[in-house]
Design a protein around this motif. Structure first.
Motif, PDB file in Angstrom:
ATOM      1  N   PRO A   1       4.499   1.702   8.310  1.00  0.00           N
ATOM      2  CA  PRO A   1       4.183   2.776   9.248  1.00  0.00           C
ATOM      3  C   PRO A   1       3.105   2.342  10.231  1.00  0.00           C
ATOM      4  CG  PRO A   1       3.268   3.215   7.071  1.00  0.00           C
ATOM      5  CD  PRO A   1       4.161   2.039   6.925  1.00  0.00           C
ATOM      6  N   THR A   2       2.992   3.093  11.349  1.00  0.00           N
ATOM      7  CA  THR A   2       2.040   2.728  12.406  1.00  0.00           C
ATOM      8  C   THR A   2       0.628   2.609  11.878  1.00  0.00           C
ATOM      9  OG1 THR A   2       3.429   3.857  14.027  1.00  0.00           O
ATOM     10  CG2 THR A   2       1.153   3.412  14.650  1.00  0.00           C
ATOM     11  N   THR A   3       0.212   3.539  11.019  1.00  0.00           N
ATOM     12  CA  THR A   3      -1.148   3.472  10.477  1.00  0.00           C
ATOM     13  C   THR A   3      -1.370   2.183   9.710  1.00  0.00           C
ATOM     14  OG1 THR A   3      -0.393   4.746   8.563  1.00  0.00           O
ATOM     15  CG2 THR A   3      -1.436   5.965  10.345  1.00  0.00           C
ATOM     16  N   ARG A   4      -0.347   1.724   8.994  1.00  0.00           N
ATOM     17  CA  ARG A   4      -0.461   0.485   8.224  1.00  0.00           C
ATOM     18  C   ARG A   4      -0.568  -0.717   9.142  1.00  0.00           C
ATOM     19  NH1 ARG A   4       1.282  -1.652   3.407  1.00  0.00           N
ATOM     20  NH2 ARG A   4      -0.370  -3.127   2.908  1.00  0.00           N
ATOM     21  N   LEU A   5       0.231  -0.721  10.205  1.00  0.00           N
ATOM     22  CA  LEU A   5       0.174  -1.818  11.158  1.00  0.00           C
ATOM     23  C   LEU A   5      -1.196  -1.895  11.816  1.00  0.00           C
ATOM     24  CD1 LEU A   5       3.689  -1.441  12.823  1.00  0.00           C
ATOM     25  CD2 LEU A   5       2.944  -3.279  11.297  1.00  0.00           C
ATOM     26  N   ASN A   6      -1.765  -0.735  12.157  1.00  0.00           N
ATOM     27  CA  ASN A   6      -3.097  -0.720  12.759  1.00  0.00           C
ATOM     28  C   ASN A   6      -4.129  -1.310  11.818  1.00  0.00           C
ATOM     29  OD1 ASN A   6      -2.137   0.466  15.095  1.00  0.00           O
ATOM     30  ND2 ASN A   6      -2.610   2.563  14.430  1.00  0.00           N
ATOM     31  N   GLU A   7      -4.042  -0.965  10.528  1.00  0.00           N
ATOM     32  CA  GLU A   7      -5.000  -1.497   9.570  1.00  0.00           C
ATOM     33  C   GLU A   7      -4.849  -3.001   9.423  1.00  0.00           C
ATOM     34  OE1 GLU A   7      -4.641   0.688   5.933  1.00  0.00           O
ATOM     35  OE2 GLU A   7      -5.894   2.337   6.647  1.00  0.00           O
ATOM     36  N   LEU A   8      -3.612  -3.498   9.436  1.00  0.00           N
ATOM     37  CA  LEU A   8      -3.401  -4.938   9.306  1.00  0.00           C
ATOM     38  C   LEU A   8      -3.892  -5.684  10.547  1.00  0.00           C
ATOM     39  CD1 LEU A   8       0.096  -4.885   7.595  1.00  0.00           C
ATOM     40  CD2 LEU A   8      -2.104  -5.431   6.548  1.00  0.00           C
ATOM     41  N   ARG A   9      -3.731  -5.069  11.721  1.00  0.00           N
ATOM     42  CA  ARG A   9      -4.285  -5.688  12.942  1.00  0.00           C
ATOM     43  C   ARG A   9      -5.809  -5.729  12.864  1.00  0.00           C
ATOM     44  NH1 ARG A   9      -0.420  -2.072  15.580  1.00  0.00           N
ATOM     45  NH2 ARG A   9       1.478  -3.245  16.077  1.00  0.00           N
ATOM     46  N   SER A  10      -6.386  -4.650  12.355  1.00  0.00           N
ATOM     47  CA  SER A  10      -7.830  -4.630  12.179  1.00  0.00           C
ATOM     48  C   SER A  10      -8.272  -5.723  11.216  1.00  0.00           C
ATOM     49  CB  SER A  10      -8.292  -3.261  11.660  1.00  0.00           C
ATOM     50  OG  SER A  10      -7.962  -2.230  12.572  1.00  0.00           O
ATOM     51  N   LEU A  11      -7.517  -5.895  10.145  1.00  0.00           N
ATOM     52  CA  LEU A  11      -7.840  -6.921   9.168  1.00  0.00           C
ATOM     53  C   LEU A  11      -7.831  -8.302   9.806  1.00  0.00           C
ATOM     54  CD1 LEU A  11      -8.295  -7.764   6.217  1.00  0.00           C
ATOM     55  CD2 LEU A  11      -5.816  -7.731   5.896  1.00  0.00           C
ATOM     56  N   ALA A  12      -6.855  -8.562  10.665  1.00  0.00           N
ATOM     57  CA  ALA A  12      -6.794  -9.856  11.336  1.00  0.00           C
ATOM     58  C   ALA A  12      -8.048 -10.093  12.165  1.00  0.00           C
ATOM     59  CB  ALA A  12      -5.552  -9.926  12.225  1.00  0.00           C
ATOM     60  N   GLY A  13      -8.513  -9.064  12.870  1.00  0.00           N
ATOM     61  CA  GLY A  13      -9.708  -9.216  13.681  1.00  0.00           C
ATOM     62  C   GLY A  13     -10.952  -9.504  12.870  1.00  0.00           C
ATOM     63  N   LEU A  14     -11.024  -8.953  11.680  1.00  0.00           N
ATOM     64  CA  LEU A  14     -12.207  -9.143  10.840  1.00  0.00           C
ATOM     65  C   LEU A  14     -12.343 -10.573  10.359  1.00  0.00           C
ATOM     66  CD1 LEU A  14     -12.121  -5.911   8.625  1.00  0.00           C
ATOM     67  CD2 LEU A  14     -13.429  -6.325  10.703  1.00  0.00           C
TER      68      LEU A  14
END
Length: 444
Positions: free
Chosen positions: A211-224
């Motif tokens: 889901p979109t919320t999950r994709l956003n969290e994974l993108r955030s994880l990549a940035g971290l």
């Protein structure tokens, strides 16, 4: 400020290693753990059966079985000798499921012991040969369930044994279920319980778009995980993802961390804990956000992460700290979480080359630690000793189990109550055959 949970002071099991494997129901909820005991001594006079009996007793009376399996029942494979020497009666009937080889149960003396155990309300699971004949009713009536190792069976053989054994019990458990595809087949054939590593294996046949919320969290994880990220950018990445920042703050304020004061913002968390610690817990939250995945997948990620970290403390690497070891263990199940090849998943994350090599090739100090952890999960003690000779791996494993269960419990407190409800399920059962279909991620 660093945050640690004190490891439980488990006694060393010098000659017998202990591990656990989850048993799931038809909805991939954990309803029990099989405890695995393996002899580790090569002494000529080593009596593995007696040593194992001592460790079983120590697990239930000394260590405390709750420290190993929580509130779920412990399934324990017991030998003919163990039964005839009446050790089983020293175990708590409400916490144990005795797994008995069906060929042993055919012995009159063993059957007499089993009848006494059944009278005292001990739960018995018959471990049968899926290719062999179904035991006669005088034996099967003593058992609450029948377990079959189906890992190497062809589809036709599986269908045949499911039909034959399904008529002999109300609860049929499939062991050796190591792929999502085999899980689907067993479930369609009417099995009620499933043991194996299917939950940490990617389902490359029935993939699903997060889901979109999950994709956003994974993108955030990549940035971290950017190697050049600043304090301010780190804060911005988390705070702009409202769901991730909220769940992170709820988690950090749980009793698991026991912080001296309430943390009200991401900046305050960073100031109190540091970027490394916040990155660790943000990664966990991002990885555990899929409700379609078994909760045991998160437990496995944490257990591997913690055990790798403890190994890293005992055998430090020149270019990686213990936190990097933790990351390798945590990310080792990302392929199963996203149902995609691990290399493809890692391409989206700016990880160090050492971390990538450890995850993809199981080489280098971190990769060897991960290889040893996975080998221990599967009971391959020869591989563990070859990779990490002389290390107290059983102690590290038990400490990691204790820590991972506590960390996941705190995560559940901040989110769904599903796992807490699952923990109350006493055992796998065939009584819910008419209930709603299981989640689609592992369904047909």
């Amino acid at each position: 400020m660093s945050v640690e949970l004190a490891d439980s002071p488990f006694p060393a099991a010098d000659d017998v290693a202990i591990a656990r494997q989850p048993i799931h129901d038809r909805w991939t909820r954990v309803v029990g753990y099989e405890l695995l005991f393996r002899g580790t001594s090569d002494r000529a006079d080593f009596d593995e059966e007696r040593a194992t009996a001592s460790v079983i007793a120590e697990t239930f009376t000394g260590i405390g079985v709750g420290a190993v399996v929580g509130r779920r029942p412990a399934h324990v494979r017991v030998s003919r000798r163990f039964l005839l020497e009446l050790h089983a009666f020293a175990l708590p009937a409400d916490r144990v499921v005795l797994e008995v080889d069906a060929s042993d149960a055919d012995d009159a003396a063993v059957r007499a012991v089993l009848e006494r155990l059944a009278e005292e309300e001990y739960r018995i699971s018959l471990v049968c040969d899926p290719h062999g004949a179904v035991p006669p009713p005088p034996i099967t009536r003593l058992a609450d369930s029948i377990k079959l190792d189906v890992g190497s069976m062809s589809p036709d053989e599986l269908t045949n044994c499911a039909g034959r054994y399904g008529d002999a019990t109300s609860t049929l458990i499939a062991a050796g279920v190591d792929t999502p595809e085999l899980l689907r087949r067993c479930r369609a054939l009417g099995f009620h319980g499933f043991q194996g590593f299917f939950f940490c294996t990617p389902d490359l046949v029935h993939t699903h778009v997060p889901p979109t919320t999950r994709l956003n969290e994974l993108r955030s994880l990549a940035g971290l995980y950017s190697q050049t990220i600043s304090f301010e950018e780190f804060e911005r990445i988390i705070t702009r993802d409202v769901g991730l920042s909220y769940r992170l703050l709820v988690y950090l304020n749980s009793a698991f961390f026991n912080l001296p004061r309430h943390v009200a913002s991401v900046r305050e968390a960073l100031m109190m804990l540091g970027m490394r610690a916040v990155r660790r817990w943000a990664a966990l939250i991002a990885l555990s956000g899929d409700e379609d995945k078994p909760g045991e997948l998160t437990v496995t990620a944490l257990l591997r992460g913690r055990m790798c970290e403890l190994i890293g403390r005992h055998r430090p690497a020149a270019n990686a700290g213990a936190d990097a070891f933790f990351t390798v263990g945590l990310f080792s199940v990302m392929d199963a979480i996203l149902d995609a090849p691990l290399e493809q998943v890692l391409d989206a994350l700016p990880l160090t080359e050492e971390t990538r090599v450890a995850l993809l090739e199981r080489s280098g100090p971190m990769g060897e630690a991960l290889a040893a952890v996975v080998a221990y999960e599967r009971g391959d003690l020869a591989a563990v000793e070859r990779i990490l000779p002389g290390l107290p791996v059983t102690e590290l494993y038990l400490a990691a189990v204790h820590w991972a269960d506590a960390a996941c419990g705190a995560l559940d407190e901040g989110g769904s109550d599903a796992e807490d409800e699952d923990a109350d399920a006493p055992q796998v059962s065939g009584e819910d055959d008419g209930a709603d279909a299981p989640p689609s991620s592992t369904g047909d």
